[in-house]
Every structure is written in C-alpha cells, then in structure tokens.
Design a protein around this motif. Structure first.
Motif, short mmCIF file in Angstrom:
data_model
loop_
_atom_site.label_atom_id
_atom_site.label_comp_id
_atom_site.label_asym_id
_atom_site.label_seq_id
_atom_site.Cartn_x
_atom_site.Cartn_y
_atom_site.Cartn_z
N ASP A 8 30.29 -46.79 -62.36
CA ASP A 8 29.81 -47.20 -61.13
C ASP A 8 30.42 -46.19 -60.30
O ASP A 8 31.12 -45.72 -59.88
N PHE A 9 29.71 -46.86 -58.70
CA PHE A 9 29.37 -46.07 -57.74
C PHE A 9 30.39 -46.69 -56.31
O PHE A 9 29.89 -47.88 -56.34
N PRO A 10 30.93 -45.18 -55.87
CA PRO A 10 31.45 -46.18 -54.59
C PRO A 10 30.31 -46.95 -54.29
O PRO A 10 28.91 -46.43 -53.67
N PRO A 11 30.87 -48.35 -53.32
CA PRO A 11 29.92 -48.82 -52.33
C PRO A 11 29.83 -47.57 -51.41
O PRO A 11 28.22 -48.83 -50.68
N ALA A 12 30.40 -47.57 -50.55
CA ALA A 12 29.22 -46.50 -49.57
C ALA A 12 28.17 -45.55 -49.94
O ALA A 12 26.85 -45.79 -49.05
N ASP A 66 30.45 -35.52 -61.96
CA ASP A 66 31.50 -35.31 -61.37
C ASP A 66 31.84 -36.69 -60.54
O ASP A 66 31.09 -37.21 -59.77
N ILE A 67 32.59 -37.62 -60.30
CA ILE A 67 32.61 -38.73 -59.69
C ILE A 67 32.52 -37.66 -58.06
O ILE A 67 32.12 -39.12 -56.80
N THR A 105 18.55 -48.55 -62.69
CA THR A 105 19.52 -48.29 -63.58
C THR A 105 19.34 -49.37 -64.78
O THR A 105 17.33 -49.94 -64.55
N GLY A 106 19.58 -49.34 -66.30
CA GLY A 106 18.69 -50.14 -67.58
C GLY A 106 19.43 -49.57 -67.75
O GLY A 106 19.83 -47.84 -68.56
#
Length: 373
Positions: A278-282, A211-212, A83-84
């Motif tokens: 954001d991304f899911p914890p899994a 896509d999510i 990320t950045g």
C-alpha cells in the motif's frame, strides 16, 4: 467514439492533439516556470529508442475508461498510478501514450528494493573524479631545488624564490581538478524534469517494490516539478552554469544553472504497481489512479487484430485459443502476450498436430501465479 476533450485517443499519432497538449493551460498550482536550454534538443520521433517505444506502444488497445483517466492526468498534470495484475499492459500504457501523442522515446526507471530517489534524479561518479584528480597530480612534474649540499639524502633549504627576478623560479602551478560535468549525468526522472515545451513520458516501473521511503521522497519532486543537484549548487559561485549529460545521451551537454533543474511542462509520469504494498495517503492524493482489469474476449480480439493482423472471428482455431486462454486464466494469472505468443506460433505452423494441443497450451500459457505457477 472519441470525446471532444480527449487529448489521448490510443488510435495513433495525432499532431493536432499534441499541439493542443502543448498549448493547453495547466491548473494554476501546476504551472511551472523552467526556462529551456536553447542548445538542448530532446530526442524526437526517430532513431532506435523511438523505434522501440513505437513498436511497443502502437499495439496498445485502451478502453474508454482508460482513456478518460489518462486524459484526466494529462489535463491536471499529475502522475498516473496504474495498478493491476502482471501482464495486463501497465508498462505498455506508457509507450502507448508516447506513441499516440508523438512525445518521443519513453524514459524508463525500473524500481528495486534498493532504489533511492537520487538514482532517478542524477548519477554522480565521485570515485571516478577523485581517481582522475589523483592521476593529474601524478602527471604534473615536481620541481626539486638544484645544488643541494650536505650528507646524502639531506636537502638544503633554498631561499624563497623571487618570481619577478627569476620567472623560472616561480612555484609550479597546481593542476586544476577535472571538471565535475564529466562525472554527472541526469537520471530518467531528472531528464524528464528538464524544462521543455512538451512533456516527456516517464515510466516508473514497479514502484511497489521500492523501499518504504521512496513514495514519500517523491512527493516534493512531484509538487515542485524540480530538484537541486547539491554537487553543482556548491560550485555555483565559481561555475554557475555546468553542462551535463542526460539519461538519453551522456554527451548531450544540457546546461544546468545554479545546480537547479525546474520543469516547464510536468512530464507524463506513469507509475506501475502489481499491488504488493500500500502507499501513504499523501502519495495517493497527488496521483490519478487507474486500475487495469484483465481483458475480456472483445478486447483480446482487438489486441490480436492490432498486434498480429489476425481477425479472431475469421478462424475457429483462433477462437478456441482465446477461449482456452480465458479458461486457464480462471486458475491462475496469465499475461496477454502469452495469447499473442500462442497465435504467433500457430501462424508459423508450430504445434499443429491434433494430439499436441494440451502440451502446446501448457507450454505457452503457463500460469504466472497460482498453484501451477
């Protein structure tokens, strides 16, 4: 100073480090069992594709913290989520890893809001296959019964032919459907997961634009190190092994058995994100995360030296350009290559008049974000 456990140094090709990478023992939960196709040779460190990777990666300058995180991902055989802000070198890192360890051309999978998992795994031209099958039927002559009698347009019904008595009367053979292999090709992720004795580098670019559902869909592939091609699995009884093309070469003809692709060495997967979601914890749990900060004066000087061969300390004019870059970066995001563009222009003698300075900076260092972007 390089640490003994590092495989990735960021300093240039290292055959001994690549050999350690290939011979290293993975964690038991990341040990995969794919069997390489002896007839398939992945691209090596030569050719136009490798030249593009090398040109981009040879100038990458990593910090010590970056090297620690990249090597952690290599040892654990986990995807690297980078990320950045735009322009800090997230995508270039993938080329830097491939160049440093001599892993061949980077496989590139650019992500958009319409991208689905299958786009990265394989491509199937079902419409093309149907059209080809239709053309084959049109090319096949149709046998009409001879000696038809009766009113015009009326056809006599002949007795069933006896092939034993008259081979010429045997029914015409139905043309075979065209081979499915001509209409299948592995995508960048599918190519990276082919069983090989050394990993390929895969750049999944801007996954935050997806896509999510895509990060979740990737979880099973990342965990299993493989996937199935349903179109081949359905034909497994009639044709258990089919040779198809790869993302590198549509004519490669790598053999896929029972429609299943299983890696031997998990690829070096670099996923980049500009932080738009954001991304899911899994998903995060299965990645090694690296955040790249904008480079400071010392790192900028090293980047300019490696990319352009210019020693910033040797010229006051170049020091002023670096300082201007840093100052303008406080008002909005800038990319490192904008500084490289400015120095390259000065090396060529452009914008050299004293009165041109402000226009020069406004032209080559336009903000990527902020009120003036």
């Amino acid at each position: 100073m390089a640490k003994d456990w590092w495989l990735y140094h960021g300093s240039g090709p290292g055959e001994d480090r690549r050999a350690r990478l290939e011979a290293g023992s993975p964690p038991p939960w990341r040990d995969f069992t794919g069997i390489p196709d002896p007839g398939y040779e992945p691209p090596g460190c030569e050719g136009p594709a490798w030249e593009r990777t090398w040109r981009r990666g040879v100038g990458y300058v990593p910090d010590e913290a970056e090297k620690d995180v990249v090597n952690t991902a290599l040892y654990l055989r986990r995807p690297l989520l980078v990320t950045g802000k735009p322009g800090v070198g997230k995508s270039t890192l993938a080329a830097g890893i491939a160049t440093d360890l001599g892993l061949g051309p980077v496989l590139h999978w650019p992500i958009t809001s319409r991208t689905v998992l299958r786009d990265g795994l394989y491509l199937y031209d079902a419409i093309g296959r149907l059209q080809e099958a239709g053309l084959e039927q049109l090319r096949t002559p149709v046998a009409h019964p001879a000696g038809a009698a009766g009113a015009p347009g009326a056809a006599a019904v002949p007795p069933p032919p006896d092939p034993a008595a008259d081979p010429a009367g045997a029914p015409a053979a139905v043309p075979a459907a065209p081979s499915i292999s001509r209409y299948l090709r592995l995508g960048p992720l599918g190519t990276a997961l082919l069983p090989q004795d050394r990993p390929r580098v895969l750049l999944v670019d801007e996954i935050d634009k997806s896509d999510i559902d895509l990060p979740g869909d990737l979880l099973t592939v990342f965990e299993d190190g493989g996937f199935q091609i349903p179109e081949l699995a359905r034909l497994a009884q009639e044709d258990p092994t089919v040779a198809i093309g790869t993302d590198d070469d549509p004519e490669a003809g790598v053999r896929i058995t029972q429609g299943h692709v299983q890696c031997r060495y998990f690829p070096v997967v670099v996923l980049t994100s500009n932080g738009e979601r954001d991304f899911p914890p899994a998903f995060l749990r299965r990645c090694v995360r690296l955040h790249l900060e904008p480079p400071g004066p010392e790192k900028l000087a090293r980047i300019v030296r490696r990319r352009l061969g210019v020693d910033i300390e040797a010229g006051e004019e170049y020091q002023e350009l670096v300082q201007s870059f840093l100052d303008r970066g406080e008002d909005g995001d800038l990319a490192t290559d904008q500084l490289l563009n400015a120095i390259q222009l000065r090396l060529a003698g452009a914008w050299s008049a004293p009165g041109d300075r402000d226009r020069f900076l406004a032209t080559v260092m336009q903000h990527l974000t902020g009120p003036t972007a």
